[in-house]
Design an enzyme around this catalytic site. Structure first.
Site, PDB file in Angstrom:
ATOM      1  N   GLU A 169       0.853  -1.194   0.000  1.00 53.63           N
ATOM      2  CA  GLU A 169       0.000   0.000   0.000  1.00 53.63           C
ATOM      3  C   GLU A 169       0.889   1.244   0.000  1.00 53.63           C
ATOM      4  O   GLU A 169       2.031   1.205   0.465  1.00 53.63           O
ATOM      5  CB  GLU A 169      -0.894  -0.063   1.254  1.00 53.63           C
ATOM      6  CG  GLU A 169      -1.794   1.109   1.507  1.00 53.63           C
ATOM      7  CD  GLU A 169      -2.858   1.363   0.439  1.00 53.63           C
ATOM      8  OE1 GLU A 169      -2.514   1.353  -0.756  1.00 53.63           O
ATOM      9  OE2 GLU A 169      -4.017   1.605   0.812  1.00 53.63           O
ATOM     10  N   ASP A 170       0.362   2.335  -0.521  1.00 51.05           N
ATOM     11  CA  ASP A 170       1.143   3.575  -0.532  1.00 51.05           C
ATOM     12  C   ASP A 170       1.151   4.247   0.834  1.00 51.05           C
ATOM     13  O   ASP A 170       2.192   4.639   1.342  1.00 51.05           O
ATOM     14  CB  ASP A 170       0.645   4.546  -1.627  1.00 51.05           C
ATOM     15  CG  ASP A 170      -0.857   4.800  -1.574  1.00 51.05           C
ATOM     16  OD1 ASP A 170      -1.561   4.176  -0.751  1.00 51.05           O
ATOM     17  OD2 ASP A 170      -1.339   5.636  -2.370  1.00 51.05           O
TER      18      ASP A 170
ATOM     19  N   ASP B 242      -3.564   5.946   6.239  1.00 49.07           N
ATOM     20  CA  ASP B 242      -3.942   7.259   6.768  1.00 49.07           C
ATOM     21  C   ASP B 242      -4.901   7.006   7.942  1.00 49.07           C
ATOM     22  O   ASP B 242      -4.452   6.774   9.062  1.00 49.07           O
ATOM     23  CB  ASP B 242      -4.574   8.036   5.603  1.00 49.07           C
ATOM     24  CG  ASP B 242      -4.931   9.463   5.931  1.00 49.07           C
ATOM     25  OD1 ASP B 242      -4.324  10.040   6.836  1.00 49.07           O
ATOM     26  OD2 ASP B 242      -5.829  10.021   5.269  1.00 49.07           O
TER      27      ASP B 242
HETATM   28  P1  IMP Z   1      -7.238   5.581   4.630  1.00 46.91           P
HETATM   29  O1  IMP Z   1      -8.417   4.699   4.352  1.00 46.91           O
HETATM   30  O2  IMP Z   1      -7.672   6.873   5.293  1.00 46.91           O
HETATM   31  O3  IMP Z   1      -6.133   4.904   5.405  1.00 46.91           O
HETATM   32  O4  IMP Z   1      -6.712   6.094   3.239  1.00 46.91           O
HETATM   33  C1  IMP Z   1      -5.911   5.385   2.427  1.00 46.91           C
HETATM   34  C2  IMP Z   1      -5.915   5.917   1.012  1.00 46.91           C
HETATM   35  O5  IMP Z   1      -6.201   7.325   0.943  1.00 46.91           O
HETATM   36  C3  IMP Z   1      -4.524   5.759   0.450  1.00 46.91           C
HETATM   37  O6  IMP Z   1      -4.378   4.504  -0.159  1.00 46.91           O
HETATM   38  C4  IMP Z   1      -4.439   6.906  -0.528  1.00 46.91           C
HETATM   39  O7  IMP Z   1      -4.958   6.512  -1.775  1.00 46.91           O
HETATM   40  C5  IMP Z   1      -5.318   7.987   0.058  1.00 46.91           C
HETATM   41  N1  IMP Z   1      -4.515   8.956   0.821  1.00 46.91           N
HETATM   42  C6  IMP Z   1      -4.488   9.115   2.161  1.00 46.91           C
HETATM   43  N2  IMP Z   1      -3.640  10.090   2.521  1.00 46.91           N
HETATM   44  C7  IMP Z   1      -3.098  10.564   1.372  1.00 46.91           C
HETATM   45  C8  IMP Z   1      -2.114  11.577   1.080  1.00 46.91           C
HETATM   46  O8  IMP Z   1      -1.557  12.267   1.947  1.00 46.91           O
HETATM   47  N3  IMP Z   1      -1.835  11.759  -0.234  1.00 46.91           N
HETATM   48  C9  IMP Z   1      -2.412  11.039  -1.236  1.00 46.91           C
HETATM   49  N4  IMP Z   1      -3.318  10.077  -0.994  1.00 46.91           N
HETATM   50  C10 IMP Z   1      -3.662   9.844   0.284  1.00 46.91           C
END
Ligand code: IMP
Length: 175
Positions: free
Chosen positions: A97-98, A101
């Site tokens: 995963e990138d 968050d």
């Molecule tokens: P989560 O579900 O909030 O953990 O979000 C994960 C996804 O949101 C990641 O796989 C990214 O695609 C996107 N994302 C979250 N933070 C960032 C950021 O700072 N830059 C770009 N994409 C983000």
């Protein structure tokens, strides 16, 4: 959209860390049947560098997700828009995963993969923003912990732009 980009983590630092993660994975997965799962789109760059740092026979598969949210915030409602091409039953899966968050996307994803009965599932994430955690997710191979800033580059986008930057940056929209 035409903001300035401030470098957060330069290309050399990213590559050095990926080599370390690749060596660790190489050591820990000797003799295992490894499938690397790249979560599109954001992790395509990280996956391509990470697999080249792993000195093991492995296969690579792709999953595409759509995470509903307001642009920079995910809602936890995740849809798989393109699924794996091969069964992972009995395999040792490394999800790439990138960024983790809030953790909502990965929590959903890992639950979904477990249902396919792999032998094991571990998570490699280039970035983690612990300040925003809503669901704790165990990251087995972590590149960097970062502050609560919106990052772009090295696969990560803002409105589909900036994925091709070779480094990680922060967009200054006032710039
Ligand atoms: P989560 O579900 O909030 O953990 O979000 C994960 C996804 O949101 C990641 O796989 C990214 O695609 C996107 N994302 C979250 N933070 C960032 C950021 O700072 N830059 C770009 N994409 C983000």
């Amino acid at each position: 959209m035409n903001g300035k980009v401030r470098t957060l983590i330069d290309a050399e630092t990213i590559q050095k860390r990926i080599k370390e993660l690749g060596s660790q994975i190489t050591t820990e997965y000797q003799g295992r049947d490894v499938v690397v799962v790249c979560v599109l789109k954001g992790s395509f760059v990280f996956t391509s560098d990470l697999v080249r740092a792993i000195d093991l026979p492995l296969s690579v598969d792709f999953l595409a997700l759509r995470s509903y949210g307001d642009g920079t915030e995910s809602s936890g409602v995740v849809q798989i828009t393109s699924d794996l091409t091969k069964p992972i039953e009995g395999k040792d899966v490394i999800v790439v995963e990138d960024i983790v968050d809030t953790g909502l996307t990965m929590a959903y994803m890992l639950q979904n993969l477990e249902a396919k009965r792999p032998r094991s599932v571990r998570l490699a994430s280039l970035l983690h923003k612990p300040a925003r955690t809503r669901v704790p997710v165990k990251i087995d191979y972590l590149g960097f912990t970062i502050e609560d800033v919106f990052v772009i580059g090295y696969g990560l986008d803002y409105a589909e732009r900036y994925r091709n930057l070779p480094y990680l940056g922060v967009l200054d929209l006032e710039g």
